[in-house]
Design a protein around this motif. Structure first.
Motif, PDB file in Angstrom:
ATOM      1  N   ILE A 336       0.835  -1.206   0.000  1.00  0.00           N
ATOM      2  CA  ILE A 336       0.000   0.000   0.000  1.00  0.00           C
ATOM      3  C   ILE A 336       0.865   1.249   0.000  1.00  0.00           C
ATOM      4  N   ARG A 337       1.903   1.243   0.817  1.00  0.00           N
ATOM      5  CA  ARG A 337       2.769   2.428   0.910  1.00  0.00           C
ATOM      6  C   ARG A 337       3.506   2.683  -0.392  1.00  0.00           C
ATOM      7  N   LEU A 338       3.878   1.617  -1.099  1.00  0.00           N
ATOM      8  CA  LEU A 338       4.513   1.816  -2.407  1.00  0.00           C
ATOM      9  C   LEU A 338       3.596   2.593  -3.342  1.00  0.00           C
ATOM     10  N   ARG A 339       2.336   2.200  -3.371  1.00  0.00           N
ATOM     11  CA  ARG A 339       1.375   2.902  -4.224  1.00  0.00           C
ATOM     12  C   ARG A 339       1.181   4.344  -3.745  1.00  0.00           C
ATOM     13  N   LEU A 340       1.010   4.521  -2.438  1.00  0.00           N
ATOM     14  CA  LEU A 340       0.790   5.860  -1.908  1.00  0.00           C
ATOM     15  C   LEU A 340       1.975   6.783  -2.203  1.00  0.00           C
ATOM     16  N   ASP A 341       3.183   6.239  -2.059  1.00  0.00           N
ATOM     17  CA  ASP A 341       4.376   7.056  -2.342  1.00  0.00           C
ATOM     18  C   ASP A 341       4.437   7.447  -3.815  1.00  0.00           C
ATOM     19  N   ALA A 342       4.024   6.514  -4.692  1.00  0.00           N
ATOM     20  CA  ALA A 342       4.023   6.822  -6.123  1.00  0.00           C
ATOM     21  C   ALA A 342       3.002   7.912  -6.438  1.00  0.00           C
ATOM     22  N   VAL A 343       1.803   7.790  -5.846  1.00  0.00           N
ATOM     23  CA  VAL A 343       0.782   8.820  -6.048  1.00  0.00           C
ATOM     24  C   VAL A 343       1.271  10.164  -5.518  1.00  0.00           C
ATOM     25  N   GLU A 344       1.920  10.134  -4.353  1.00  0.00           N
ATOM     26  CA  GLU A 344       2.419  11.381  -3.756  1.00  0.00           C
ATOM     27  C   GLU A 344       3.451  12.057  -4.661  1.00  0.00           C
ATOM     28  N   GLU A 345       4.381  11.277  -5.206  1.00  0.00           N
ATOM     29  CA  GLU A 345       5.414  11.879  -6.036  1.00  0.00           C
ATOM     30  C   GLU A 345       4.814  12.516  -7.286  1.00  0.00           C
ATOM     31  N   LEU A 346       3.878  11.830  -7.913  1.00  0.00           N
ATOM     32  CA  LEU A 346       3.274  12.403  -9.116  1.00  0.00           C
ATOM     33  C   LEU A 346       2.340  13.563  -8.778  1.00  0.00           C
ATOM     34  N   LYS A 347       1.709  13.520  -7.611  1.00  0.00           N
ATOM     35  CA  LYS A 347       0.873  14.658  -7.204  1.00  0.00           C
ATOM     36  C   LYS A 347       1.732  15.906  -7.008  1.00  0.00           C
ATOM     37  N   ASN A 348       2.912  15.710  -6.425  1.00  0.00           N
ATOM     38  CA  ASN A 348       3.791  16.851  -6.144  1.00  0.00           C
ATOM     39  C   ASN A 348       4.568  17.328  -7.365  1.00  0.00           C
ATOM     40  N   HIS A 349       4.701  16.471  -8.385  1.00  0.00           N
ATOM     41  CA  HIS A 349       5.436  16.843  -9.597  1.00  0.00           C
ATOM     42  C   HIS A 349       4.435  17.005 -10.746  1.00  0.00           C
ATOM     43  N   ALA A 355       2.902  15.607 -18.272  1.00  0.00           N
ATOM     44  CA  ALA A 355       3.573  15.040 -19.453  1.00  0.00           C
ATOM     45  C   ALA A 355       3.178  13.578 -19.642  1.00  0.00           C
ATOM     46  N   LEU A 356       3.157  12.814 -18.544  1.00  0.00           N
ATOM     47  CA  LEU A 356       2.786  11.400 -18.637  1.00  0.00           C
ATOM     48  C   LEU A 356       1.341  11.250 -19.124  1.00  0.00           C
ATOM     49  N   ARG A 357       0.441  12.007 -18.542  1.00  0.00           N
ATOM     50  CA  ARG A 357      -0.974  11.865 -18.901  1.00  0.00           C
ATOM     51  C   ARG A 357      -1.227  12.301 -20.343  1.00  0.00           C
ATOM     52  N   THR A 358      -0.483  13.321 -20.804  1.00  0.00           N
ATOM     53  CA  THR A 358      -0.626  13.758 -22.193  1.00  0.00           C
ATOM     54  C   THR A 358      -0.190  12.663 -23.154  1.00  0.00           C
ATOM     55  N   ALA A 359       0.936  12.018 -22.849  1.00  0.00           N
ATOM     56  CA  ALA A 359       1.422  10.934 -23.714  1.00  0.00           C
ATOM     57  C   ALA A 359       0.503   9.721 -23.650  1.00  0.00           C
ATOM     58  N   LEU A 360       0.018   9.416 -22.450  1.00  0.00           N
ATOM     59  CA  LEU A 360      -0.830   8.231 -22.289  1.00  0.00           C
ATOM     60  C   LEU A 360      -2.149   8.358 -23.046  1.00  0.00           C
ATOM     61  N   ARG A 361      -2.631   9.566 -23.234  1.00  0.00           N
ATOM     62  CA  ARG A 361      -3.888   9.745 -23.975  1.00  0.00           C
ATOM     63  C   ARG A 361      -3.782   9.249 -25.414  1.00  0.00           C
ATOM     64  N   GLU A 362      -2.578   9.176 -25.939  1.00  0.00           N
ATOM     65  CA  GLU A 362      -2.376   8.709 -27.312  1.00  0.00           C
ATOM     66  C   GLU A 362      -2.107   7.209 -27.382  1.00  0.00           C
ATOM     67  N   ILE A 363      -2.060   6.554 -26.235  1.00  0.00           N
ATOM     68  CA  ILE A 363      -1.792   5.107 -26.193  1.00  0.00           C
ATOM     69  C   ILE A 363      -3.087   4.341 -26.413  1.00  0.00           C
ATOM     70  N   GLN A 364      -3.078   3.423 -27.353  1.00  0.00           N
ATOM     71  CA  GLN A 364      -4.234   2.563 -27.599  1.00  0.00           C
ATOM     72  C   GLN A 364      -4.215   1.371 -26.631  1.00  0.00           C
ATOM     73  N   ASP A 365      -5.212   0.530 -26.750  1.00  0.00           N
ATOM     74  CA  ASP A 365      -5.341  -0.618 -25.845  1.00  0.00           C
ATOM     75  C   ASP A 365      -4.362  -1.707 -26.276  1.00  0.00           C
ATOM     76  N   ILE A 366      -3.088  -1.562 -25.856  1.00  0.00           N
ATOM     77  CA  ILE A 366      -2.042  -2.493 -26.285  1.00  0.00           C
ATOM     78  C   ILE A 366      -2.354  -3.920 -25.824  1.00  0.00           C
ATOM     79  N   ALA A 367      -2.960  -4.062 -24.649  1.00  0.00           N
ATOM     80  CA  ALA A 367      -3.262  -5.408 -24.142  1.00  0.00           C
ATOM     81  C   ALA A 367      -4.179  -6.159 -25.102  1.00  0.00           C
ATOM     82  N   ARG A 368      -5.256  -5.528 -25.523  1.00  0.00           N
ATOM     83  CA  ARG A 368      -6.192  -6.198 -26.421  1.00  0.00           C
ATOM     84  C   ARG A 368      -5.672  -6.241 -27.851  1.00  0.00           C
TER      85      ARG A 368
END
Length: 881
Positions: A336-349, A355-368
């Protein structure tokens, strides 16, 4: 169906239908798919299409309905959503070449859990096929199993459940899974299909018990994974899960014999100890992924589920993963703390997050996409979509570089830009490639020499035709001579009647028209064969090259799976960080202690609905000692239920690794969250509101542990006052007792007598919702404060609800009498009603009228009419004014 009265077509239909008795048969007749008999009646009702009949003038007309072949996909999707299966029967020979009746065969069986077609799938939702390996006639110590396959991504796993409550745990896991289709042994379907259907809207498919045998499972699993035993798969010690997995594979191969499962490369065993326990009632009551109201929200209406509030993901893969997190919160603080720390770092940066969310919007459903490539279903446009997605991987890697969280660093450490796969598609596929390979013009120039040569011939053929036309005009002197083309005759020379005398002797007549004649020459014939042959060969060669390209990509599908998992994780973490920043969430402290302390807690969904007011925050203090059970009193509509749910949602959000709507939160891990809120009948199961309430409460008392979080709202209200109070009291005592349970509990009740428990038992505390009175009216302050409520304010709530003033004033008068001490109340009654026959009041005519009403013989409309008549009598009665 009697052969003597059936036409040849209907005999053919009957023979094919016998092989698919449970399916609605789409029977191709010309440009329509037609349905007959019961299929037509069912389809007409489910699809809202006209029901007619075949052979209307005969003595035995056949019910009929149909849909155009080009629109069949939409109709099939509706039937699948309704839980039906569809057999698609096509004409498999050219009607023009057929001798007699056209041959027809079923080419595809559509079932809800085996779909691989993107047009039938919701991008943000998984599509599970599940199987339950249960034998109800055996001893309780025999484990029962569950297996689930998500064919569009290749996810395949199983679980086992043990002990006296194993079947309940199995059903709860099915509720979390929310499969589209569930395979069950025939005996289980007969004995408990109602309970399965109650927790999921899936199609329940009855299967023979032999499908769940160990021998069948071993054969199916070892053949699929190409191993000798189950040991390499890690499921040899899990016989029930293995039997369920074997049933899944057998069913899939039986219903989809032409669909390979090469992308299903592993089978994993999940353990119940890895995730928080959430039963179906809790998932439903907390509205985690679906609203309690089944209707679709109108456009512009704020979201009503926790998923819709937290979902700031940019990809379909991320949305599916977030849903999994919500129904399977973690139980280990380190994770749980690993996830929380990751969320915290991205919230603060914010820059990295944006930049990540902008790039991810162009990503298609690679899994399917990866799965469709392995299945051989991906078309040219899907490969271009994959290329577009792969082109963004280097950029996302750079955006991750400055981040230091371990979870994100692990994703970056195993990063694969898949540059070789990108280059392969870039070299091979044209940017303007069509949707399907049937249309050709797929492969780029320079990729394949044979295609280049054939394309050159096809492209230059038009120039050659023009040159021949010029040559023949000069040779014959016929200025109006034209070379034309149609699909029947191919290329031909057309000459008007006036110029027939000038036609050379080597022209070969092809067709005579009214005003012209058409001819062929040997040179034109050879050129035609060369051009049209080139087009056919080029299409075949392009399809061959595309299949080879798809096969090369399929061999690397495991790399696409790995990157799909990494991108999904990043997407969910970035989305939770975005939600935390947008909604003013704070990072919770999650520990192994039994303490839950929340300061300024808010309901994450309700606060989003408060568009014209400020949500009132509340504190919470629960522990395993002095604050084990909080009894919360207060009027209806004051906010007790909202408060209960917000505490549960804050705990759940913390344990999925999300920031929470609070000023500060210390969350002692909960192994399970149980809720008994709301009231609903289970009409299909023959259960009343009170029975549903008691069944759900019994489940809580039997399965909760000391580390669970329990929410109980108005227990006992579905029966008489004294029965309800007695039951609620006994339940509170049972939960409070450490020797029996001792779990952290919020207990909202309208039984004010229960507040006496605070003085009788250590660890029980009273709280109530604050109310302010203003000139006879009340204002609900929505604030939870210590102490018990001194009044219920039920009459004030009734006034707010719009009851007539006369009813309100009479209720106040009765209440004032009832609130007197018993002795005073008795004297008052005796003073008002002296017990002599002469002094007894004359029964009120309206009361006598009500007594005479036979409620059980009235229709709802009759009841409303009678009620309106009584209301008119009350308003016209001078004694009531």
């Amino acid at each position: 169906m009697n052969d003597s009265i059936l036409s040849p077509l209907m005999r053919q239909y009957r023979d094919i239908k016998q092989g698919y008795p449970e399916a609605i048969l789409f029977f191709r007749v010309g440009d329509f798919y037609e349905m007959f008999y019961e299929d037509a009646q069912d389809a007409s009702r489910l699809l809202s299409i006209a029901l007619t009949s075949r052979d209307k003038n005969s003595a035995h007309p056949v019910p009929l309905c149909g849909v155009p072949y080009h629109a069949a996909t939409g109709y099939i999707a509706k039937l699948l959503k309704a839980g039906r299966i569809v057999a698609l029967c096509e004409q498999v020979e050219d009607p023009k070449a057929a001798k007699g009746l056209v041959r027809r065969e079923v080419v595809r069986l559509y079932t809800p859990g085996t779909l691989v077609d993107t047009e039938f799938l919701a991008p943000s939702e998984p599509n599970y096929l599940a199987a339950l390996a249960v034998r109800l006639d055996t001893a309780q110590e025999i484990p029962i199993g569950l297996a689930a396959l998500e064919v569009t991504t290749g996810e395949f796993w199983g679980m086992e459940f043990h002990g006296p409550h194993a079947f309940t745990h199995l059903l709860n896991e099915v509720a979390r899974l929310d499969p589209r289709e569930v395979l069950c042994p025939a005996d289980l379907v007969r004995q408990s299909s109602a309970s399965i259907q109650h927790i999921t809207g899936a199609r329940i498919c009855e299967r023979p018990p032999a499908s769940f045998s160990r021998q069948s499972a071993v054969r199916a699993l070892t053949e699929h994974f190409r191993v000798q035993t189950l040991e390499p798969l890690g499921c040899a010690d899990f016989p029930a899960a293995s039997r369920a997995a074997g049933a899944v594979l057998s069913y899939f191969h039986e219903t989809q014999p032409t669909v390979p499962l090469d992308h299903v490369r592993r089978f994993t065993i999940r353990h119940t100890s890895e995730y928080m326990h959430l039963d179906g009632a809790t998932i439903r009551n907390l509205e985690l992924v679906k609203p309690l109201a089944s209707n679709e929200p109108a456009a512009g209406v704020p979201p009503s589920t926790l998923l819709s509030v937290l979902d700031r993901t940019a990809t379909a893969m991320g949305r599916r993963l977030l849903r999994q997190w919500l129904v399977r919160p973690l139980l280990h603080c380190d994770h749980i703390r690993l996830r929380l720390d990751a969320v915290e770092e991205l919230k603060n940066h914010m820059q990295a997050r944006t930049a990540l969310r902008t790039a991810l919007r162009e990503i298609q459903d690679i899994a399917r996409l990866g799965s469709r490539i392995v299945l051989g279903l991906a078309g040219p446009r899907e490969l271009l979509a994959l290329k577009q997605s792969l082109s963004l991987l280097p950029e996302i890697f750079v955006d991750l570089t400055p981040l230091r969280n371990q979870l994100l660093c692990d994703a970056r450490a195993s990063w694969d830009n898949c540059q070789d796969l990108y280059d392969l598609i870039e070299r091979a596929i044209r940017l303007d490639a069509p949707l399907t390979i049937r249309d050709g013009n797929i492969i780029k120039d320079g990729y394949d020499p044979a295609i280049d040569e054939l394309r050159k011939i096809s492209r230059e053929g038009k120039n050659w035709i023009t040159a021949i036309e010029t040559q023949e005009r000069d040779r014959t002197g016929i200025e109006s001579l034209k070379i034309r083309y149609n699909q029947v005759f191919g290329y031909y020379i057309e000459i008007t009647k006036a110029n027939l005398a000038r036609v050379p002797a080597d022209y070969i007549r092809k067709q005579t028209l009214v005003n012209a004649e058409r001819f062929m020459t040997e040179e034109l014939k050879e050129l035609e064969e060369r051009i049209t042959g080139a087009d056919v060969k080029m299409l075949a060669r392009e399809q061959e090259i595309f299949a080879q390209l798809r096969s090369r990509l399929a061999k690397e599908a495991h790399r696409l799976d790995a990157m799909a998992a990494a991108l999904s994780l990043i997407d969910v973490v970035a989305g939770l960080a975005e939600a935390a920043a947008l909604h003013r969430y704070t990072k919770p402290m999650v520990t192994e202690s039994g303490v839950i302390t929340i300061q300024g807690g808010r309901h994450p969904v309700v606060e989003r609905l408060c568009t014209d007011s400020v949500f009132v925050a509340n504190d919470t203090a629960l522990d395993l000692e002095m604050n084990r059970l909080l009894i919360i009193t207060g009027p209806n509509m004051a906010g007790k239920s909202t408060y209960l749910r917000q505490v549960a949602l804050i705990v759940l959000m913390a344990q999925i690794g999300s920031f929470v709507p609070a000023e500060e939160a210390h969350i002692g891990l909960a192994d399970r969250i149980f809720t008994r809120v709301g009231a609903s009948d289970n009409l299909a199961g023959g259960q009343s509101t009170f029975m549903v309430e008691m069944v759900e409460t019994a489940n809580i008392l039997q399965n909760a542990t000391q580390r669970s979080l329990i929410l109980l709202d108005e227990i006992g209200r579905g029966t008489s006052t004294y029965d309800g109070l007695s039951i609620a009291w006994a339940i509170a005592e049972h939960i409070h007792d450490r020797a029996r349970l001792g779990a952290r509990t919020l207990f909202a009740t309208h039984y004010h007598e229960m507040t006496q428990l605070e003085q009788q038992r250590t660890g029980i505390k009273n709280f109530h919702v604050a109310v302010q009175e203003c000139g006879g009216d009340v204002v609900f302050l929505r604030k939870i404060v210590a102490g018990k409520a001194d009044r219920s304010y039920g009459i004030h709530v009734a006034k707010l609800a719009g009851l007539p003033p006369g009813v309100i004033s009479r209720a106040q008068a009765v209440l004032s009498q009832l609130e007197q001490p018993e002795s005073a109340r008795s004297e008052s009654i005796q003073e008002q009603l002296p017990l002599t026959p002469e002094s007894l009041p004359t029964p009120h005519p309206i009361i006598e009228e009500v007594k005479q009403i036979d409620l059980f013989s009235m229709t709802p409309l009759d009841a409303l009419n009678r009620l309106a008549e009584l209301q008119r009598m009350v308003r016209s009665d001078p004694s009531d004014r």
